[in-house]
Design a protein around this motif. Structure first.
Motif: not given
Length: 187
Positions: A7-11, A67, A69, A72, A109, A113, A117
């Protein structure tokens, strides 16, 4: 391709990691330059790309969003955006993935994301040098951007106050846009 469970998320980037983030970004951009100009002399003699000053200006710009990328739990890249809350015409200043993330579909991906967002975005805009074939392929063929302008000496792009291009190549950039349709912004 990525595995189903990846899973790719941005934070947000923790403040104490901004120096490492900048080094990773500069390393990724330098790799793109070296890949494009393998026969050239040592491009590192030019200094980091983007320059420390350009990076700092981007981070401190009005409406700047920084952010990382994350795949996991591990940072595989990062983005610096300008999000205009009034017009929702948003800009990608910098987007990078580490070399070990290339060719696996992770960049696509990551872009998905980013879009998720910022779902209110009406138009995404970015610039990339004419020689960055991998970037051009990525943005046009994978992310759905269109090339809308070519900046060169006869059609110079937006200038940065106090900067004078050193060569014609410094002028040669593409401007890309991705107009978000109602369907894509609701997806």
């Amino acid at each position: 391709m990525t595995k189903q469970n990846e899973q790719i998320t941005i934070a947000p980037v923790p403040q104490e990691e901004l120096a490492i983030f900048k080094e990773e970004l500069q390393e990724a951009f330098m790799k793109g330059l070296q890949d494009s100009f393998q026969e050239a002399e040592d491009p590192t003699e030019m200094g980091p790309i983007p320059s420390d000053e350009d990076f700092e200006n981007s981070l401190t710009a009005k409406d700047s969003v920084v952010r990382q990328i994350v795949l996991n739990g591990e940072r595989i890249g990062g983005i610096v955006l300008k999000i205009n809350p009034d017009t929702q015409r948003n800009e990608v200043d910098f987007l990078y993935t580490k070399a070990n993330a290339h060719g696996k579909g992770l960049g696509t991906k990551a872009w998905e994301a980013i879009e998720a967002a910022f779902p209110k975005t009406k138009v995404w805009e970015l610039h990339t040098p004419y020689f960055e074939k991998r970037n051009i392929h990525f943005y046009v063929n994978k992310c759905g951007f269109k090339i809308v302008e070519f900046y060169h000496r006869g059609n110079p792009g937006p200038s940065i106050e106090g900067e004078e291009p050193e060569s014609d190549a410094d002028y040669e950039f593409f401007r890309f846009e991705k107009v978000m349709t109602k369907e894509s912004s609701e997806a």
